[in-house]
Design a protein around this motif. Structure first.
Motif, PDB file in Angstrom:
ATOM      1  N   SER A  16      37.982  41.782  50.412  1.00  0.00           N
ATOM      2  CA  SER A  16      38.363  40.839  49.034  1.00  0.00           C
ATOM      3  C   SER A  16      39.220  41.669  48.251  1.00  0.00           C
ATOM      4  O   SER A  16      40.170  41.307  47.581  1.00  0.00           O
ATOM      5  CB  SER A  16      37.265  40.226  48.422  1.00  0.00           C
ATOM      6  OG  SER A  16      36.444  39.512  49.364  1.00  0.00           O
ATOM      7  N   ILE A  17      38.847  42.948  47.623  1.00  0.00           N
ATOM      8  CA  ILE A  17      39.403  43.835  46.743  1.00  0.00           C
ATOM      9  C   ILE A  17      40.925  44.142  47.279  1.00  0.00           C
ATOM     10  O   ILE A  17      41.981  44.100  46.657  1.00  0.00           O
ATOM     11  CB  ILE A  17      38.775  45.004  46.169  1.00  0.00           C
ATOM     12  CG1 ILE A  17      37.502  44.421  45.620  1.00  0.00           C
ATOM     13  CG2 ILE A  17      39.625  45.963  45.500  1.00  0.00           C
ATOM     14  CD1 ILE A  17      36.528  45.622  45.338  1.00  0.00           C
ATOM     15  N   THR A  18      41.058  44.339  48.497  1.00  0.00           N
ATOM     16  CA  THR A  18      42.288  45.009  49.061  1.00  0.00           C
ATOM     17  C   THR A  18      43.166  43.666  48.847  1.00  0.00           C
ATOM     18  O   THR A  18      44.344  43.926  48.893  1.00  0.00           O
ATOM     19  CB  THR A  18      42.181  45.405  50.590  1.00  0.00           C
ATOM     20  OG1 THR A  18      41.175  46.515  50.431  1.00  0.00           O
ATOM     21  CG2 THR A  18      43.375  45.743  51.258  1.00  0.00           C
ATOM     22  N   LEU A  19      42.764  42.462  49.477  1.00  0.00           N
ATOM     23  CA  LEU A  19      43.748  41.190  49.434  1.00  0.00           C
ATOM     24  C   LEU A  19      43.962  41.097  48.101  1.00  0.00           C
ATOM     25  O   LEU A  19      45.270  40.741  47.938  1.00  0.00           O
ATOM     26  CB  LEU A  19      42.710  39.948  49.945  1.00  0.00           C
ATOM     27  CG  LEU A  19      43.499  38.927  50.103  1.00  0.00           C
ATOM     28  CD1 LEU A  19      44.760  38.859  50.922  1.00  0.00           C
ATOM     29  CD2 LEU A  19      42.664  37.603  50.739  1.00  0.00           C
ATOM     30  N   CYS A  20      43.266  41.043  47.140  1.00  0.00           N
ATOM     31  CA  CYS A  20      43.466  40.889  45.590  1.00  0.00           C
ATOM     32  C   CYS A  20      44.705  41.815  45.296  1.00  0.00           C
ATOM     33  O   CYS A  20      45.741  41.496  44.605  1.00  0.00           O
ATOM     34  CB  CYS A  20      42.325  41.064  44.777  1.00  0.00           C
ATOM     35  SG  CYS A  20      41.078  39.634  45.011  1.00  0.00           S
ATOM     36  N   ILE A  21      44.456  43.054  45.713  1.00  0.00           N
ATOM     37  CA  ILE A  21      45.504  44.236  45.220  1.00  0.00           C
ATOM     38  C   ILE A  21      46.728  43.974  45.732  1.00  0.00           C
ATOM     39  O   ILE A  21      47.896  44.001  45.308  1.00  0.00           O
ATOM     40  CB  ILE A  21      45.123  45.583  45.579  1.00  0.00           C
ATOM     41  CG1 ILE A  21      43.887  46.054  44.521  1.00  0.00           C
ATOM     42  CG2 ILE A  21      46.173  46.582  45.524  1.00  0.00           C
ATOM     43  CD1 ILE A  21      42.993  46.966  44.958  1.00  0.00           C
ATOM     44  N   ILE A  22      46.694  43.623  47.379  1.00  0.00           N
ATOM     45  CA  ILE A  22      48.162  43.411  47.879  1.00  0.00           C
ATOM     46  C   ILE A  22      48.819  42.299  47.507  1.00  0.00           C
ATOM     47  O   ILE A  22      49.745  42.113  46.939  1.00  0.00           O
ATOM     48  CB  ILE A  22      47.670  43.261  49.246  1.00  0.00           C
ATOM     49  CG1 ILE A  22      47.600  44.411  49.981  1.00  0.00           C
ATOM     50  CG2 ILE A  22      48.967  42.360  50.024  1.00  0.00           C
ATOM     51  CD1 ILE A  22      46.807  44.504  51.579  1.00  0.00           C
TER      52      ILE A  22
END
Length: 87
Positions: A16-22
């Motif tokens: 979830s954090i990676t998706l938000c950053i991307i």
């Protein structure tokens, strides 16, 4: 909370954090490029190229999140089912 539940939680959190950053970085770069006054490349040429990549990244991460959560929920249902041989 057992170790598999903790692992599922941490994997879900990291994805979830990676998706938000991307997503935030892609939208930021797109907005920066959209409003850049001295751009050499026309925006009409860029957006058709980037749109499929954007959709693929979002779809892949959402599919991964859904798969992790569904597989975790299925295992909980199997563990919560009554054991007929225990009586």
């Amino acid at each position: 909370m057992n170790s598999k539940a903790k692992l599922t939680f941490w994997v879900t959190l990291m994805v979830s954090i990676t998706l938000c950053i991307i997503l935030l970085s892609m939208v930021g770069v797109l907005l920066l490029g959209l409003f850049m006054p001295n751009s050499v490349i026309d925006n009409k040429d860029i957006f058709p190229i980037i749109a499929p990549a954007f959709s693929t990244i979002v779809g892949g991460f959402i599919g991964l999140l859904a798969g992790v959560k569904l597989s975790h929920d299925d295992e909980e249902e199997v563990n919560d089912a009554p054991n007929p041989s225990a009586t």
